[in-house]
Design a protein around this motif. Structure first.
Motif, mmCIF file in Angstrom:
data_model
loop_
_atom_site.group_PDB
_atom_site.id
_atom_site.type_symbol
_atom_site.label_atom_id
_atom_site.label_comp_id
_atom_site.label_asym_id
_atom_site.label_seq_id
_atom_site.Cartn_x
_atom_site.Cartn_y
_atom_site.Cartn_z
ATOM 1 N N VAL A 81 0.856 -1.179 0.000
ATOM 2 C CA VAL A 81 0.000 0.000 0.000
ATOM 3 C C VAL A 81 0.894 1.232 0.000
ATOM 4 O O VAL A 81 1.904 1.271 0.713
ATOM 5 C CB VAL A 81 -0.923 0.011 1.250
ATOM 6 N N GLY A 82 0.543 2.220 -0.806
ATOM 7 C CA GLY A 82 1.323 3.449 -0.863
ATOM 8 C C GLY A 82 0.439 4.683 -0.820
ATOM 9 O O GLY A 82 -0.734 4.644 -1.196
ATOM 10 N N TRP A 83 1.009 5.780 -0.337
ATOM 11 C CA TRP A 83 0.329 7.074 -0.246
ATOM 12 C C TRP A 83 0.705 7.886 -1.484
ATOM 13 O O TRP A 83 1.881 8.107 -1.752
ATOM 14 C CB TRP A 83 0.748 7.802 1.031
ATOM 15 N N THR A 84 -0.288 8.345 -2.219
ATOM 16 C CA THR A 84 -0.082 9.025 -3.486
ATOM 17 C C THR A 84 -0.369 10.513 -3.326
ATOM 18 O O THR A 84 -1.318 10.891 -2.639
ATOM 19 C CB THR A 84 -1.025 8.427 -4.550
ATOM 20 N N TRP A 85 0.459 11.342 -3.983
ATOM 21 C CA TRP A 85 0.224 12.785 -3.937
ATOM 22 C C TRP A 85 0.777 13.443 -5.184
ATOM 23 O O TRP A 85 1.569 12.855 -5.912
ATOM 24 C CB TRP A 85 0.785 13.401 -2.659
ATOM 25 N N TYR A 86 0.316 14.685 -5.412
ATOM 26 C CA TYR A 86 0.651 15.382 -6.648
ATOM 27 C C TYR A 86 0.405 16.872 -6.492
ATOM 28 O O TYR A 86 -0.358 17.305 -5.625
ATOM 29 C CB TYR A 86 -0.194 14.854 -7.814
ATOM 30 N N TRP A 87 1.055 17.645 -7.350
ATOM 31 C CA TRP A 87 0.781 19.076 -7.466
ATOM 32 C C TRP A 87 1.316 19.563 -8.807
ATOM 33 O O TRP A 87 2.166 18.916 -9.419
ATOM 34 C CB TRP A 87 1.367 19.890 -6.312
ATOM 35 N N THR A 88 0.804 20.689 -9.265
ATOM 36 C CA THR A 88 1.318 21.349 -10.458
ATOM 37 C C THR A 88 1.466 22.836 -10.166
ATOM 38 O O THR A 88 0.830 23.369 -9.252
ATOM 39 C CB THR A 88 0.399 21.171 -11.683
ATOM 40 N N ILE A 89 2.310 23.487 -10.958
ATOM 41 C CA ILE A 89 2.468 24.930 -10.807
ATOM 42 C C ILE A 89 1.225 25.625 -11.359
ATOM 43 O O ILE A 89 0.507 25.085 -12.200
ATOM 44 C CB ILE A 89 3.753 25.448 -11.498
ATOM 45 N N ALA A 90 0.974 26.831 -10.859
ATOM 46 C CA ALA A 90 -0.235 27.563 -11.221
ATOM 47 C C ALA A 90 -0.371 27.766 -12.727
ATOM 48 O O ALA A 90 -1.481 27.686 -13.269
ATOM 49 C CB ALA A 90 -0.263 28.906 -10.494
ATOM 50 N N GLU A 91 0.744 28.018 -13.425
ATOM 51 C CA GLU A 91 0.689 28.327 -14.856
ATOM 52 C C GLU A 91 0.138 27.198 -15.716
ATOM 53 O O GLU A 91 -0.284 27.454 -16.849
ATOM 54 C CB GLU A 91 2.080 28.718 -15.388
ATOM 55 N N VAL A 92 0.161 25.971 -15.233
ATOM 56 C CA VAL A 92 -0.302 24.849 -16.061
ATOM 57 C C VAL A 92 -1.546 24.158 -15.497
ATOM 58 O O VAL A 92 -2.014 23.178 -16.083
ATOM 59 C CB VAL A 92 0.822 23.812 -16.285
ATOM 60 N N ARG A 93 -2.073 24.658 -14.400
ATOM 61 C CA ARG A 93 -3.269 24.023 -13.835
ATOM 62 C C ARG A 93 -4.435 24.131 -14.814
ATOM 63 O O ARG A 93 -4.550 25.086 -15.561
ATOM 64 C CB ARG A 93 -3.632 24.666 -12.495
ATOM 65 N N GLY A 94 -5.278 23.121 -14.779
ATOM 66 C CA GLY A 94 -6.439 23.095 -15.658
ATOM 67 C C GLY A 94 -6.151 22.508 -17.034
ATOM 68 O O GLY A 94 -7.049 22.461 -17.881
#
Length: 179
Positions: A81-94
């Motif tokens: 089992v693993g914990w997954t996470w993510y993020w992107t910079i504001a300029e490319v969101r959406g």
């Protein structure tokens, strides 16, 4: 700065990425994530995630090798089992970058890394993150009341998980993973 996101590469973070990582964490939505305050703390963070015994942290790089986000599976336990996470910079969101990076990571984690269950959580006031999770086949499992605190305010967290047998759509653009 424009980013070429027609294809993505999930690769290890490099010390040369420290300035971009620092800039990403100057955004108000990112300020409380990862403890990155300046270039020195970014370099430290890159060093810490480079050799995890129980996880994999990848920069999400555009076609010109500029990091535009991060995707990871960490805290892998003996139960696969693993914990997954993510993020992107504001300029490319959406633009579906987090969705495609997460789909690629999920496929890799289940089929190459041998993980059976992947979990994630997001604040209930973050519907965009919920959409990313759902688009990668993570199913809603419940709410952890007042799980997180930022600047003295407590936040509920919505939990999601997916199993290796759950259906998964492929990314909408080419995504490579360099391990």
């Amino acid at each position: 700065m424009g980013y070429d996101v027609a294809r993505l590469d999930l690769r290890r973070w490099r010390v040369a990425d420290a300035l971009r990582l620092t800039d990403a964490h100057r955004e108000p939505d990112m300020a409380n994530q990862g403890g990155i305050r300046d270039t020195a703390s970014a370099v430290d963070w890159i060093g810490r995630v480079a050799d995890l015994d129980n996880g994999h942290v990848y920069a999400v790089a555009d076609a010109d090798d500029h990091p535009v986000g991060c995707v990871a599976v960490t805290n892998i336990d003996r139960h696969q089992v693993g914990w997954t996470w993510y993020w992107t910079i504001a300029e490319v969101r959406g633009q579906g970058i987090a969705r495609d990076a997460l789909r690629a990571l999920v496929d890799w984690a289940h089929h190459e890394a041998g993980l059976f269950r992947l979990e994630l959580g997001h604040r209930t006031n973050n519907p965009a993150s919920c959409g990313v999770a759902a688009s990668a086949g993570f199913l809603y499992e419940g709410v952890e009341r007042q799980r997180l605190t930022y600047d003295g305010t407590r936040y509920d967290v919505e939990r999601h998980a997916r199993l290796a047998a759950d259906p998964l759509k492929p990314p909408n653009r080419p995504v490579t993973i360099t391990t």
